[in-house]
Enzyme design. Structure first.
Site, PDB file in Angstrom:
ATOM      1  N   TYR A   1       0.849  -1.205   0.000  1.00 50.85           N
ATOM      2  CA  TYR A   1       0.000   0.000   0.000  1.00 50.85           C
ATOM      3  C   TYR A   1       0.884   1.255   0.000  1.00 50.85           C
ATOM      4  CZ  TYR A   1      -4.425   2.506   0.551  1.00 50.85           C
ATOM      5  OH  TYR A   1      -5.519   3.331   0.359  1.00 50.85           O
TER       6      TYR A   1
ATOM      7  N   LYS B   1      -3.274   8.267   3.049  1.00 50.69           N
ATOM      8  CA  LYS B   1      -4.470   8.041   3.880  1.00 50.69           C
ATOM      9  C   LYS B   1      -4.265   8.526   5.314  1.00 50.69           C
ATOM     10  CE  LYS B   1      -7.260   6.139   0.813  1.00 50.69           C
ATOM     11  NZ  LYS B   1      -8.295   6.974   0.142  1.00 50.69           N
TER      12      LYS B   1
HETATM   13  P1  NAD Z   1     -12.597   3.391  -8.156  1.00 52.45           P
HETATM   14  O1  NAD Z   1     -11.506   3.195  -9.143  1.00 52.45           O
HETATM   15  O2  NAD Z   1     -13.944   2.934  -8.525  1.00 52.45           O
HETATM   16  O3  NAD Z   1     -12.684   4.913  -7.708  1.00 52.45           O
HETATM   17  C1  NAD Z   1     -11.571   5.775  -7.694  1.00 52.45           C
HETATM   18  C2  NAD Z   1     -12.040   7.063  -8.326  1.00 52.45           C
HETATM   19  O4  NAD Z   1     -11.023   8.058  -8.262  1.00 52.45           O
HETATM   20  C3  NAD Z   1     -12.391   6.889  -9.824  1.00 52.45           C
HETATM   21  O5  NAD Z   1     -13.728   7.232 -10.039  1.00 52.45           O
HETATM   22  C4  NAD Z   1     -11.463   7.870 -10.501  1.00 52.45           C
HETATM   23  O6  NAD Z   1     -12.052   8.496 -11.618  1.00 52.45           O
HETATM   24  C5  NAD Z   1     -11.215   8.867  -9.389  1.00 52.45           C
HETATM   25  N1  NAD Z   1     -10.056   9.732  -9.618  1.00 52.45           N
HETATM   26  C6  NAD Z   1      -8.755   9.371  -9.767  1.00 52.45           C
HETATM   27  N2  NAD Z   1      -8.010  10.451 -10.034  1.00 52.45           N
HETATM   28  C7  NAD Z   1      -8.851  11.525 -10.039  1.00 52.45           C
HETATM   29  C8  NAD Z   1      -8.682  12.912 -10.263  1.00 52.45           C
HETATM   30  N3  NAD Z   1      -7.489  13.443 -10.559  1.00 52.45           N
HETATM   31  N4  NAD Z   1      -9.764  13.713 -10.190  1.00 52.45           N
HETATM   32  C9  NAD Z   1     -10.987  13.206  -9.925  1.00 52.45           C
HETATM   33  N5  NAD Z   1     -11.216  11.902  -9.701  1.00 52.45           N
HETATM   34  C10 NAD Z   1     -10.158  11.071  -9.769  1.00 52.45           C
HETATM   35  O7  NAD Z   1     -12.088   2.661  -6.811  1.00 52.45           O
HETATM   36  P2  NAD Z   1     -12.669   2.634  -5.321  1.00 52.45           P
HETATM   37  O8  NAD Z   1     -12.025   1.462  -4.712  1.00 52.45           O
HETATM   38  O9  NAD Z   1     -14.133   2.764  -5.319  1.00 52.45           O
HETATM   39  O10 NAD Z   1     -12.008   3.938  -4.653  1.00 52.45           O
HETATM   40  C11 NAD Z   1     -12.758   4.966  -4.053  1.00 52.45           C
HETATM   41  C12 NAD Z   1     -12.162   5.385  -2.711  1.00 52.45           C
HETATM   42  O11 NAD Z   1     -12.286   4.308  -1.787  1.00 52.45           O
HETATM   43  C13 NAD Z   1     -10.668   5.738  -2.747  1.00 52.45           C
HETATM   44  O12 NAD Z   1     -10.429   6.840  -1.891  1.00 52.45           O
HETATM   45  C14 NAD Z   1     -10.026   4.501  -2.161  1.00 52.45           C
HETATM   46  O13 NAD Z   1      -8.786   4.791  -1.577  1.00 52.45           O
HETATM   47  C15 NAD Z   1     -11.066   4.135  -1.132  1.00 52.45           C
HETATM   48  N6  NAD Z   1     -11.004   2.765  -0.585  1.00 52.45           N
HETATM   49  C16 NAD Z   1     -11.060   1.686  -1.433  1.00 52.45           C
HETATM   50  C17 NAD Z   1     -11.015   0.393  -0.904  1.00 52.45           C
HETATM   51  C18 NAD Z   1     -11.058  -0.815  -1.792  1.00 52.45           C
HETATM   52  O14 NAD Z   1     -10.637  -1.891  -1.363  1.00 52.45           O
HETATM   53  N7  NAD Z   1     -11.553  -0.724  -3.010  1.00 52.45           N
HETATM   54  C19 NAD Z   1     -10.920   0.223   0.487  1.00 52.45           C
HETATM   55  C20 NAD Z   1     -10.870   1.342   1.316  1.00 52.45           C
HETATM   56  C21 NAD Z   1     -10.915   2.614   0.759  1.00 52.45           C
HETATM   57  O1  0WE Z   2      -7.063   2.895  -1.825  1.00 47.64           O
HETATM   58  C1  0WE Z   2      -7.083   1.888  -2.482  1.00 47.64           C
HETATM   59  C2  0WE Z   2      -6.720   1.912  -3.954  1.00 47.64           C
HETATM   60  C3  0WE Z   2      -5.749   2.996  -4.233  1.00 47.64           C
HETATM   61  C4  0WE Z   2      -5.141   3.052  -5.608  1.00 47.64           C
HETATM   62  C5  0WE Z   2      -5.097   2.000  -6.509  1.00 47.64           C
HETATM   63  C6  0WE Z   2      -4.473   2.170  -7.734  1.00 47.64           C
HETATM   64  C7  0WE Z   2      -4.318   1.052  -8.728  1.00 47.64           C
HETATM   65  C8  0WE Z   2      -4.111   1.554 -10.140  1.00 47.64           C
HETATM   66  C9  0WE Z   2      -4.551   4.236  -5.952  1.00 47.64           C
HETATM   67  N1  0WE Z   2      -3.938   4.423  -7.135  1.00 47.64           N
HETATM   68  C10 0WE Z   2      -3.897   3.416  -8.017  1.00 47.64           C
HETATM   69  N2  0WE Z   2      -3.223   3.634  -9.205  1.00 47.64           N
HETATM   70  C11 0WE Z   2      -3.238   2.748 -10.228  1.00 47.64           C
HETATM   71  O2  0WE Z   2      -2.587   2.964 -11.270  1.00 47.64           O
HETATM   72  N3  0WE Z   2      -7.433   0.710  -1.862  1.00 47.64           N
HETATM   73  C12 0WE Z   2      -7.688   0.708  -0.443  1.00 47.64           C
HETATM   74  C13 0WE Z   2      -7.469  -0.596  -2.564  1.00 47.64           C
HETATM   75  C14 0WE Z   2      -6.143  -1.227  -2.347  1.00 47.64           C
HETATM   76  O3  0WE Z   2      -5.063  -0.803  -3.046  1.00 47.64           O
HETATM   77  C15 0WE Z   2      -3.976  -1.523  -2.590  1.00 47.64           C
HETATM   78  C16 0WE Z   2      -4.384  -2.403  -1.595  1.00 47.64           C
HETATM   79  C17 0WE Z   2      -5.780  -2.208  -1.422  1.00 47.64           C
HETATM   80  C18 0WE Z   2      -6.674  -2.895  -0.458  1.00 47.64           C
HETATM   81  C19 0WE Z   2      -2.641  -1.444  -2.979  1.00 47.64           C
HETATM   82  C20 0WE Z   2      -1.725  -2.292  -2.376  1.00 47.64           C
HETATM   83  C21 0WE Z   2      -2.120  -3.174  -1.389  1.00 47.64           C
HETATM   84  C22 0WE Z   2      -3.450  -3.240  -0.991  1.00 47.64           C
END
Ligand code: NAD
Ligand code: 0WE
Length: 258
Positions: A158, A165
């Site tokens: 991460y 975060k």
């Molecule tokens: P996702 O890819 O569906 O959403 C990420 C969003 O970020 C996308 O809609 C993308 O367009 C947007 N984004 C990226 N760069 C941007 C920019 N410059 N301007 C505007 N928008 C931008 O993935 P997700 O997992 O739904 O992520 C949403 C949030 O949830 C993030 O903050 C992520 O860290 C958090 N999160 C995700 C998980 C997981 O496991 N998926 C767990 C905990 C927290």
């Molecule tokens: O916040 C996130 C995702 C964040 C994320 C993921 C990507 C993948 C593609 C941010 N930037 C990018 N850029 C890319 O090009 N999560 C909480 C999901 C997530 O991401 C991980 C995790 C988990 C869970 C990355 C490493 C290890 C665990």
């Protein structure tokens, strides 16, 4: 009861039907909120079309491009809210980005520019959007962002997102302290791992999900809709005494030591 009728909600971060923001938008809509949706525009306008089709059933009254790296797009987003709605009640910040190279390998290899990118898009954007929302939240409001346990613990790979975060969660506290007197509450939801566009691009996410399914008290992961329900609660008067907090929606994983 959970009632968001008469409330105007701006939802950022919908990329597709797996996005956490999509789960949130559906539950805000189900609770009666009036929605505005922003998307990250691309050159070919593919994202605009895709997200527009997806959100159509939620009848958004605003649908706008908003790349948080583009100050003009952020300004026009909030100008449109002022013009069309007059006030804003709810802001959902649900976006993050780091360069893929910075999400594997040695954390100590993180470049200055990779650090800056992750911090700008994933952390500063909350401060930026909250600052723009504040003058429009004339009747109080609720701001909700999404975070992950990797901001508190060292989760393999991460890396720089963990630092982003940690900064995000700290920003929630400073924003809550500043905006409390205006009855604007600011909270974060720390979601367990969910398969989304962002997480699926990460190697080993399925193994992580499998691990959570074995260890978490509920023996499963969470859904976008469960995160959406907690977001709806945090946006409603049912949570009127809660601000500055990080609420875990992770099937209990965070409490476990082994
Ligand atoms: P996702 O890819 O569906 O959403 C990420 C969003 O970020 C996308 O809609 C993308 O367009 C947007 N984004 C990226 N760069 C941007 C920019 N410059 N301007 C505007 N928008 C931008 O993935 P997700 O997992 O739904 O992520 C949403 C949030 O949830 C993030 O903050 C992520 O860290 C958090 N999160 C995700 C998980 C997981 O496991 N998926 C767990 C905990 C927290
Ligand atoms: O916040 C996130 C995702 C964040 C994320 C993921 C990507 C993948 C593609 C941010 N930037 C990018 N850029 C890319 O090009 N999560 C909480 C999901 C997530 O991401 C991980 C995790 C988990 C869970 C990355 C490493 C290890 C665990």
């Amino acid at each position: 009861m959970l009632d968001l009728t008469g409330k105007n909600a701006l939802v950022t971060g919908i990329a597709n039907n797996r996005s956490i923001a999509w789960g949130i938008a559906q539950q805000l809509h189900a609770s009666g909120a009036n929605l505005g949706i922003t998307y990250l525009p691309d050159e070919k306008g593919k994202m605009e079309k895709k997200v527009a089709e997806l959100v159509e059933p939620l009848n958004p009254t605003l649908f706008l491009p908003c790349n948080v790296q583009n100050d003009e797009q952020v300004a026009s987003t909030f100008a449109a809210i002022q013009e069309k709605w007059g006030k804003l009640d709810i802001l959902i910040h649900c976006l993050a980005f780091a360069n893929k190279d910075d999400l594997s390998g040695d954390f100590s290899n993180t470049s200055r520019s990779g650090f800056t990118t992750a911090m700008e898009i994933s952390t500063y954007s909350l401060i930026q959007l909250a600052g723009a929302a504040k003058p429009l939240m004339t009747e109080g409001g609720s701001i909700v962002t999404l975070t992950y346990l990797g901001g508190v613990r060292a989760i393999p790979n991460y890396n720089v997102m963990g630092v982003a975060k940690a900064g995000l969660e700290c920003s929630v506290r400073y924003l809550a302290a500043e905006m409390g007197p205006a009855n604007i509450r600011v909270n974060a939801i720390s979601a367990g791992p969910i398969r989304t566009l962002a997480s699926s691009a990460v190697g080993g996410i399925l193994d992580m999900i499998h691990h959570v399914e074995q260890v978490a008290p509920l023996r499963r992961t969470v859904t976008q809709i469960e995160v959406g329900n907690t977001a709806a609660f945090l946006c409603s008067d049912l949570s009127s005494g809660i601000t500055g907090q990080v609420i875990y929606v992770d099937a209990g994983y965070e409490i476990m030591g082994m």
